[in-house]
Design an enzyme around this catalytic site. Structure first.
Site, PDB file in Angstrom:
ATOM      1  N   LYS A 157       0.828  -1.206   0.000  1.00 41.68           N
ATOM      2  CA  LYS A 157       0.000   0.000   0.000  1.00 41.68           C
ATOM      3  C   LYS A 157       0.865   1.259   0.000  1.00 41.68           C
ATOM      4  CE  LYS A 157      -3.744  -0.584   2.359  1.00 41.68           C
ATOM      5  NZ  LYS A 157      -4.316  -0.788   3.695  1.00 41.68           N
ATOM      6  N   ASN A 204      -5.203 -10.007  -0.504  1.00 44.44           N
ATOM      7  CA  ASN A 204      -4.771 -11.413  -0.450  1.00 44.44           C
ATOM      8  C   ASN A 204      -5.946 -12.357  -0.241  1.00 44.44           C
ATOM      9  OD1 ASN A 204      -2.402  -9.709   0.154  1.00 44.44           O
ATOM     10  ND2 ASN A 204      -1.367 -11.676   0.382  1.00 44.44           N
ATOM     11  N   TYR A 263     -10.899  -5.548   4.061  1.00 38.60           N
ATOM     12  CA  TYR A 263     -10.573  -6.833   4.685  1.00 38.60           C
ATOM     13  C   TYR A 263     -11.876  -7.515   5.104  1.00 38.60           C
ATOM     14  CZ  TYR A 263      -5.681  -5.365   4.983  1.00 38.60           C
ATOM     15  OH  TYR A 263      -4.410  -4.962   4.680  1.00 38.60           O
ATOM     16  N   GLU A 281      -2.367 -12.539  -4.938  1.00 36.79           N
ATOM     17  CA  GLU A 281      -2.550 -11.144  -4.522  1.00 36.79           C
ATOM     18  C   GLU A 281      -3.095 -10.335  -5.688  1.00 36.79           C
ATOM     19  OE1 GLU A 281       0.617  -9.328  -2.356  1.00 36.79           O
ATOM     20  OE2 GLU A 281       1.639 -11.234  -2.033  1.00 36.79           O
ATOM     21  N   ARG A 326       3.364 -12.047 -17.506  1.00 38.88           N
ATOM     22  CA  ARG A 326       4.813 -12.369 -17.456  1.00 38.88           C
ATOM     23  C   ARG A 326       5.106 -13.245 -16.240  1.00 38.88           C
ATOM     24  NH1 ARG A 326       7.102  -9.470 -13.212  1.00 38.88           N
ATOM     25  NH2 ARG A 326       5.953  -7.610 -12.591  1.00 38.88           N
ATOM     26  N   ILE A 362      -6.497  -4.189  -7.547  1.00 43.24           N
ATOM     27  CA  ILE A 362      -7.632  -3.721  -8.344  1.00 43.24           C
ATOM     28  C   ILE A 362      -7.317  -2.312  -8.843  1.00 43.24           C
ATOM     29  CG2 ILE A 362     -10.120  -3.315  -8.370  1.00 43.24           C
ATOM     30  CD1 ILE A 362     -10.282  -5.216  -5.930  1.00 43.24           C
TER      31      ILE A 362
HETATM   32  P1  ADP Z   1      -1.670  -6.691   3.128  1.00 44.02           P
HETATM   33  O1  ADP Z   1      -0.247  -7.045   3.377  1.00 44.02           O
HETATM   34  O2  ADP Z   1      -2.559  -6.879   4.346  1.00 44.02           O
HETATM   35  O3  ADP Z   1      -2.236  -7.419   1.925  1.00 44.02           O
HETATM   36  P2  ADP Z   1      -1.506  -4.319   1.432  1.00 44.02           P
HETATM   37  O4  ADP Z   1      -0.554  -3.175   1.701  1.00 44.02           O
HETATM   38  O5  ADP Z   1      -1.166  -5.229   0.288  1.00 44.02           O
HETATM   39  O6  ADP Z   1      -1.680  -5.121   2.801  1.00 44.02           O
HETATM   40  O7  ADP Z   1      -2.951  -3.698   1.224  1.00 44.02           O
HETATM   41  C1  ADP Z   1      -4.011  -4.552   0.850  1.00 44.02           C
HETATM   42  C2  ADP Z   1      -5.360  -4.081   1.339  1.00 44.02           C
HETATM   43  O8  ADP Z   1      -5.647  -2.768   0.855  1.00 44.02           O
HETATM   44  C3  ADP Z   1      -6.470  -4.945   0.781  1.00 44.02           C
HETATM   45  O9  ADP Z   1      -6.704  -6.086   1.592  1.00 44.02           O
HETATM   46  C4  ADP Z   1      -7.669  -3.996   0.763  1.00 44.02           C
HETATM   47  O10 ADP Z   1      -8.379  -4.061   2.000  1.00 44.02           O
HETATM   48  C5  ADP Z   1      -7.024  -2.621   0.611  1.00 44.02           C
HETATM   49  N1  ADP Z   1      -7.152  -2.015  -0.728  1.00 44.02           N
HETATM   50  C6  ADP Z   1      -7.513  -0.735  -0.953  1.00 44.02           C
HETATM   51  N2  ADP Z   1      -7.523  -0.427  -2.261  1.00 44.02           N
HETATM   52  C7  ADP Z   1      -7.161  -1.568  -2.927  1.00 44.02           C
HETATM   53  C8  ADP Z   1      -6.997  -1.887  -4.323  1.00 44.02           C
HETATM   54  N3  ADP Z   1      -7.204  -0.958  -5.294  1.00 44.02           N
HETATM   55  N4  ADP Z   1      -6.619  -3.141  -4.656  1.00 44.02           N
HETATM   56  C9  ADP Z   1      -6.396  -4.070  -3.674  1.00 44.02           C
HETATM   57  N5  ADP Z   1      -6.531  -3.826  -2.338  1.00 44.02           N
HETATM   58  C10 ADP Z   1      -6.912  -2.584  -1.954  1.00 44.02           C
HETATM   59 MG    MG Z   2      -1.251  -7.501   0.010  1.00 45.59          MG
END
Ligand code: ADP
Ligand code: MG
Length: 155
Positions: A21, A29, A91, A79, A104, A82
């Site tokens: 993020k 995930n 979540y 993973e 790829r 979006i």
């Molecule tokens: P984690 O290690 O818990 O997966 P991330 O930093 O990968 O943390 O953030 C993932 C979370 O961010 C998702 O579970 C979701 O709740 C939130 N999220 C917000 N916007 C998006 C997006 N565009 N695509 C995927 N996840 C998103």
């Molecule tokens: Mg993640």
């Protein structure tokens, strides 16, 4: 890959906290149960397709199937990033996806910059591919409508 298009859904779980993020590329995930059901011919790497959270709109996505560091890389992880700006985390909500094509293989990058650049290229490629009529049609697939019905009926 003969298993494509591949449809699946599951609750969004916490990931490995690798800071996706913070890079501007959050990845939702899937739980182990969803990953365990992946057909064996679906190799690791980056894919594109469609995604839908709960009963909201269907958006483009890029997804990585990789090796899960939590299990010392003996299990796969899925993973999904979006291609849409969400106001809040989701979540626990149901994520439904249609995986349509392969971009790829997994690679390791020398720098964070190189990684981010590659992901932006993947997103660009996904946009291009998903604009094609043969991929657009899956956006309206009954699979995404079923998920809405089930959620509205409380199943
Ligand atoms: P984690 O290690 O818990 O997966 P991330 O930093 O990968 O943390 O953030 C993932 C979370 O961010 C998702 O579970 C979701 O709740 C939130 N999220 C917000 N916007 C998006 C997006 N565009 N695509 C995927 N996840 C998103
Ligand atoms: Mg993640």
């Amino acid at each position: 890959m003969k298993s494509l298009p591949y449809f699946c859904r599951g609750a969004v779980v916490r990931g490995f906290g690798r800071g996706s993020k913070e890079l501007g590329i959050p990845t939702a995930n899937f739980p182990e149960s969803v990953v365990d059901n992946l057909p064996s011919d679906m190799k690791t790497g980056i894919y594109y397709g469609w995604a839908c959270v709960g009963n909201s709109d269907v958006h483009r996505m890029v997804m990585s199937i990789g090796w899960n560091p939590f299990y010392k890389n003996t299990k796969k992880s899925m993973e999904t990033h979006i291609i849409h700006k969400y106001k809040e985390d989701f979540y626990g909500e149901t994520l439904s996806i249609a995986i349509l094509g392969y971009i790829r293989p997994e690679t390791s990058f020398n720098s964070l910059d190189a990684l981010i650049k590659a992901i932006h290229n993947d997103i660009e490629e996904a946009r291009k591919q998903l604009d094609l009529p043969e991929h657009q049609k899956f956006k309206d697939d009954d699979f995404f409508k079923t998920s809405k019905k089930e959620i509205m009926n409380g199943h």
